[in-house]
Write a protein that holds these residues in place. Sequence first.
Motif, PDB file in Angstrom:
ATOM      1  N   ASP A  21      -8.697   0.894   5.536  1.00  0.00           N
ATOM      2  CA  ASP A  21      -8.571   1.580   6.824  1.00  0.00           C
ATOM      3  C   ASP A  21      -7.193   1.341   7.444  1.00  0.00           C
ATOM      4  N   ALA A  22      -6.714   0.098   7.392  1.00  0.00           N
ATOM      5  CA  ALA A  22      -5.421  -0.235   7.993  1.00  0.00           C
ATOM      6  C   ALA A  22      -4.266   0.443   7.254  1.00  0.00           C
ATOM      7  N   ILE A  23      -4.330   0.471   5.930  1.00  0.00           N
ATOM      8  CA  ILE A  23      -3.277   1.138   5.154  1.00  0.00           C
ATOM      9  C   ILE A  23      -3.270   2.631   5.449  1.00  0.00           C
ATOM     10  N   ARG A  24      -4.443   3.238   5.466  1.00  0.00           N
ATOM     11  CA  ARG A  24      -4.506   4.676   5.742  1.00  0.00           C
ATOM     12  C   ARG A  24      -3.997   5.002   7.143  1.00  0.00           C
ATOM     13  N   ALA A  25      -4.283   4.143   8.113  1.00  0.00           N
ATOM     14  CA  ALA A  25      -3.774   4.349   9.473  1.00  0.00           C
ATOM     15  C   ALA A  25      -2.251   4.252   9.490  1.00  0.00           C
ATOM     16  N   ALA A  26      -1.696   3.289   8.766  1.00  0.00           N
ATOM     17  CA  ALA A  26      -0.239   3.142   8.708  1.00  0.00           C
ATOM     18  C   ALA A  26       0.403   4.339   8.009  1.00  0.00           C
ATOM     19  N   LEU A  27      -0.185   4.762   6.894  1.00  0.00           N
ATOM     20  CA  LEU A  27       0.372   5.896   6.150  1.00  0.00           C
ATOM     21  C   LEU A  27       0.247   7.206   6.920  1.00  0.00           C
ATOM     22  N   ALA A  28      -0.740   7.305   7.798  1.00  0.00           N
ATOM     23  CA  ALA A  28      -0.915   8.523   8.594  1.00  0.00           C
ATOM     24  C   ALA A  28       0.282   8.783   9.500  1.00  0.00           C
ATOM     25  N   GLU A  29       1.074   7.759   9.755  1.00  0.00           N
ATOM     26  CA  GLU A  29       2.283   7.909  10.573  1.00  0.00           C
ATOM     27  C   GLU A  29       3.411   8.576   9.782  1.00  0.00           C
ATOM     28  N   CYS A  30       3.261   8.675   8.467  1.00  0.00           N
ATOM     29  CA  CYS A  30       4.289   9.241   7.594  1.00  0.00           C
ATOM     30  C   CYS A  30       4.014  10.717   7.330  1.00  0.00           C
ATOM     31  N   ASP A  31       5.056  11.441   7.002  1.00  0.00           N
ATOM     32  CA  ASP A  31       4.930  12.817   6.548  1.00  0.00           C
ATOM     33  C   ASP A  31       4.537  12.778   5.075  1.00  0.00           C
ATOM     34  N   ALA A  32       3.296  13.128   4.766  1.00  0.00           N
ATOM     35  CA  ALA A  32       2.779  13.024   3.395  1.00  0.00           C
ATOM     36  C   ALA A  32       3.648  13.781   2.395  1.00  0.00           C
ATOM     37  N   GLY A  33       4.255  14.867   2.823  1.00  0.00           N
ATOM     38  CA  GLY A  33       5.101  15.646   1.929  1.00  0.00           C
ATOM     39  C   GLY A  33       6.375  14.931   1.527  1.00  0.00           C
ATOM     40  N   ARG A  34       6.743  13.905   2.293  1.00  0.00           N
ATOM     41  CA  ARG A  34       7.961  13.143   1.991  1.00  0.00           C
ATOM     42  C   ARG A  34       7.656  11.702   1.612  1.00  0.00           C
ATOM     43  N   LEU A  35       6.377  11.391   1.422  1.00  0.00           N
ATOM     44  CA  LEU A  35       5.939  10.022   1.143  1.00  0.00           C
ATOM     45  C   LEU A  35       5.888   9.741  -0.355  1.00  0.00           C
ATOM     46  N   THR A  36       6.510   8.637  -0.751  1.00  0.00           N
ATOM     47  CA  THR A  36       6.359   8.117  -2.098  1.00  0.00           C
ATOM     48  C   THR A  36       5.915   6.672  -1.983  1.00  0.00           C
ATOM     49  N   GLY A  37       4.795   6.358  -2.608  1.00  0.00           N
ATOM     50  CA  GLY A  37       4.309   4.985  -2.680  1.00  0.00           C
ATOM     51  C   GLY A  37       4.707   4.389  -4.011  1.00  0.00           C
ATOM     52  N   ILE A  38       5.086   3.121  -3.984  1.00  0.00           N
ATOM     53  CA  ILE A  38       5.521   2.428  -5.194  1.00  0.00           C
ATOM     54  C   ILE A  38       4.621   1.215  -5.376  1.00  0.00           C
ATOM     55  N   SER A  39       3.941   1.152  -6.522  1.00  0.00           N
ATOM     56  CA  SER A  39       2.930   0.123  -6.739  1.00  0.00           C
ATOM     57  C   SER A  39       2.885  -0.330  -8.188  1.00  0.00           C
ATOM     58  N   CYS A  40       2.489  -1.594  -8.384  1.00  0.00           N
ATOM     59  CA  CYS A  40       2.237  -2.111  -9.732  1.00  0.00           C
ATOM     60  C   CYS A  40       0.784  -1.895 -10.154  1.00  0.00           C
ATOM     61  N   LEU A  41      -0.038  -1.420  -9.245  1.00  0.00           N
ATOM     62  CA  LEU A  41      -1.441  -1.090  -9.518  1.00  0.00           C
ATOM     63  C   LEU A  41      -2.314  -2.288  -9.879  1.00  0.00           C
ATOM     64  N   ALA A  42      -1.959  -3.471  -9.401  1.00  0.00           N
ATOM     65  CA  ALA A  42      -2.861  -4.609  -9.583  1.00  0.00           C
ATOM     66  C   ALA A  42      -4.136  -4.349  -8.799  1.00  0.00           C
ATOM     67  N   ASP A  43      -5.206  -5.048  -9.184  1.00  0.00           N
ATOM     68  CA  ASP A  43      -6.436  -4.964  -8.403  1.00  0.00           C
ATOM     69  C   ASP A  43      -6.132  -5.452  -6.983  1.00  0.00           C
ATOM     70  N   GLY A  44      -6.914  -5.019  -6.037  1.00  0.00           N
ATOM     71  CA  GLY A  44      -6.694  -5.428  -4.652  1.00  0.00           C
ATOM     72  C   GLY A  44      -5.768  -4.485  -3.923  1.00  0.00           C
ATOM     73  N   ALA A  45      -4.852  -5.065  -3.160  1.00  0.00           N
ATOM     74  CA  ALA A  45      -3.990  -4.295  -2.257  1.00  0.00           C
ATOM     75  C   ALA A  45      -3.211  -3.191  -2.963  1.00  0.00           C
ATOM     76  N   ASP A  46      -2.707  -3.453  -4.162  1.00  0.00           N
ATOM     77  CA  ASP A  46      -1.896  -2.452  -4.872  1.00  0.00           C
ATOM     78  C   ASP A  46      -2.689  -1.174  -5.135  1.00  0.00           C
ATOM     79  N   GLN A  47      -3.906  -1.335  -5.638  1.00  0.00           N
ATOM     80  CA  GLN A  47      -4.719  -0.155  -5.939  1.00  0.00           C
ATOM     81  C   GLN A  47      -5.221   0.515  -4.670  1.00  0.00           C
ATOM     82  N   ILE A  48      -5.555  -0.256  -3.655  1.00  0.00           N
ATOM     83  CA  ILE A  48      -5.998   0.330  -2.376  1.00  0.00           C
ATOM     84  C   ILE A  48      -4.892   1.217  -1.820  1.00  0.00           C
TER      85      ILE A  48
END
Length: 158
Positions: A21-48
């Motif tokens: 919920d907190a990550i989605r609220a933070a990301l909602a402040e961004c323009d999705a069309g210009r958003l790039t997320g960078i992740s290692c895809l570990a279990d937990g926070a990375d995948q969320i």
Amino acid sequence: MRIAISGHRGLPADTVRLVDDAIRAALAECDAGRLTGISCLADGADQIFARAVVDLGGALEVVVPARRYRDGLPAESHPEYDALLRRAVRVHRLDFVESTSESHMEAGRFMLDKADELYAVWDGKPARGYGGTADVVAEARARGLPVRVIWPEGARRD
């Protein structure tokens, strides 16, 4: 906006919901069309984080710290890892073979090189091992990269 993620693994189910919920609220402040997320895809926070980026219509870049990285993740996280990896617009593979603290820290540095900001799903405590969230946060701060700490009220670690 290019946002890297570093955060705790092995989160209890109730904390996963709070963090999501907190990550989605933070990301909602961004323009999705210009958003790039960078992740290692570990279990937990990375995948969320990666799932939230994709769900919101952003682009996902993945950093794979080592050839045997996936093998070191819990088996129950493999399906989401694989699904998110397929959604990546770009995959960066580091030259390490084994998934070690060194490869994880190097992956953190690599993400910071590519990011405008770091989201840290972090309880504020020291890293449990080299290359953990606290180390990545310290590196980002030393570089002057903005860090957004996400640790919602009621969140806890196992």
